[in-house]
Design a protein around this motif. Sequence first.
Motif, PDB file in Angstrom:
ATOM      1  N   TYR A 183     -10.969   1.527   4.489  1.00 22.13           N
ATOM      2  CA  TYR A 183     -11.794   0.455   5.074  1.00 22.13           C
ATOM      3  C   TYR A 183     -11.356   0.069   6.481  1.00 22.13           C
ATOM      4  O   TYR A 183     -12.163  -0.416   7.262  1.00 22.13           O
ATOM      5  CB  TYR A 183     -11.862  -0.778   4.152  1.00 22.13           C
ATOM      6  CG  TYR A 183     -10.521  -1.378   3.807  1.00 22.13           C
ATOM      7  CD1 TYR A 183      -9.933  -2.337   4.600  1.00 22.13           C
ATOM      8  CD2 TYR A 183      -9.841  -0.960   2.674  1.00 22.13           C
ATOM      9  CE1 TYR A 183      -8.691  -2.873   4.271  1.00 22.13           C
ATOM     10  CE2 TYR A 183      -8.611  -1.485   2.344  1.00 22.13           C
ATOM     11  CZ  TYR A 183      -8.037  -2.435   3.150  1.00 22.13           C
ATOM     12  OH  TYR A 183      -6.811  -2.942   2.826  1.00 22.13           O
ATOM     13  N   TYR A 184     -10.061   0.298   6.812  1.00 21.02           N
ATOM     14  CA  TYR A 184      -9.624  -0.017   8.181  1.00 21.02           C
ATOM     15  C   TYR A 184     -10.316   0.912   9.180  1.00 21.02           C
ATOM     16  O   TYR A 184     -10.732   0.495  10.255  1.00 21.02           O
ATOM     17  CB  TYR A 184      -8.106   0.128   8.323  1.00 21.02           C
ATOM     18  CG  TYR A 184      -7.337  -0.935   7.580  1.00 21.02           C
ATOM     19  CD1 TYR A 184      -7.267  -2.241   8.065  1.00 21.02           C
ATOM     20  CD2 TYR A 184      -6.693  -0.647   6.386  1.00 21.02           C
ATOM     21  CE1 TYR A 184      -6.569  -3.224   7.386  1.00 21.02           C
ATOM     22  CE2 TYR A 184      -5.991  -1.617   5.692  1.00 21.02           C
ATOM     23  CZ  TYR A 184      -5.928  -2.897   6.195  1.00 21.02           C
ATOM     24  OH  TYR A 184      -5.249  -3.867   5.508  1.00 21.02           O
ATOM     25  N   TYR A 186       0.844  -1.208   0.000  1.00 20.32           N
ATOM     26  CA  TYR A 186       0.000   0.000   0.000  1.00 20.32           C
ATOM     27  C   TYR A 186       0.879   1.258   0.000  1.00 20.32           C
ATOM     28  O   TYR A 186       0.589   2.232  -0.691  1.00 20.32           O
ATOM     29  CB  TYR A 186      -0.912   0.053   1.220  1.00 20.32           C
ATOM     30  CG  TYR A 186      -1.843  -1.118   1.420  1.00 20.32           C
ATOM     31  CD1 TYR A 186      -2.324  -1.856   0.353  1.00 20.32           C
ATOM     32  CD2 TYR A 186      -2.270  -1.446   2.704  1.00 20.32           C
ATOM     33  CE1 TYR A 186      -3.199  -2.912   0.570  1.00 20.32           C
ATOM     34  CE2 TYR A 186      -3.146  -2.500   2.924  1.00 20.32           C
ATOM     35  CZ  TYR A 186      -3.607  -3.229   1.851  1.00 20.32           C
ATOM     36  OH  TYR A 186      -4.474  -4.267   2.067  1.00 20.32           O
TER      37      TYR A 186
HETATM   38 FE    FE Z   1      -5.714  -4.332   3.694  1.00 19.39          FE
END
Ligand code: FE
Length: 345
Positions: free
Chosen positions: A228-229, A172
Amino acid sequence: MTVRQPRLLPVSLLVLLPILLLFPVPQSYAADEVNVYSARKEQLIKPLLDRFTEATGIQVNLLSAEAGALLVRLRNEQRNTPADLLVTVDAGNLQRAVEAGVLQPVSSEYLQQVVPAHLRHPDGLWYGLSMRARVIFRSRERVADNAINSYADLADAQWHGRLCIRSSDNIYNQSLVAAQIAHQGVAASESWARGLVANFARSPQGGDTDQLLAVAAGECDLALANTYYYARMLADPAQHATASKLVVVWPDQDSAGAHVNISGAAITKYAPHPQAAIQLLEFMLNESSQQWYAQVNNEYPVRSDVAASEILKGLGEFKADELNLSKLGENNAAAVMLMDRVGWH
Ligand code: FE
């Protein structure tokens, strides 16, 4: 003495049998199945595959493993691979598969219509299934509204010792740096990354959630994480109060837009069932699958005509960077070397 029970035909077959006798079917029909190699958590894909089987009668065999391991496997198997569809996260990983020569292009009018151009490979080698943004989270208490507005700001000396971010091993972050390189070249990206490292509150450790928790705990004031975390924390009653100590900052809204990435899928080069695989890929991008995808992991649908989850809507609208995500893969090696040079470990 054992009594043998007569074997019964499954009910579905009993119903189908007269129909099958009436209509001779092509031989391939009987063998209709599709094999999926997936780097996603099983609960983030299996229910969708089951629905596909229900809708089409095509059986789906799922093999779940870590992204790197799946790529090694595809490379080794070459023509002997059972895999038809590769599902993975991060355009960087998809592009590694492109470079390994294990994918084939798919030209489907439908896919081109529903997946925005920047979220699919220019030659149809992979397609985005869901989108996430990698953005800044600030402490509600210790960082003022508007004190930070861009990725560039993260390198500002006022944040010395105040930034939490995970390690450079993580794709990421590699993709975020790769996007910076695409926008401003290696030299400018390198001095930016140097400033970023100078602002680290601690040496990188843990995953994205750990960075968010560290801000909530007061260990740092800013963090970078995928949306999303944070959404997952907000959705969890046990973590909601902790998440509320943070505020999302959409970076670069007056320039390129927030860095986004995808989970995506591709048809393998030697797919034994390419037609069924394309059918599955199209199914994953239909409206109801996209709705399901958006809810289950709080990811943004790639389709603009499908709404995000209520939690994501609550984070507000934002402008996304429309850089074609294949650039993330193309610049991956340069990004990794750059991060190494500036001591981002
Ligand atoms: Fe992830």
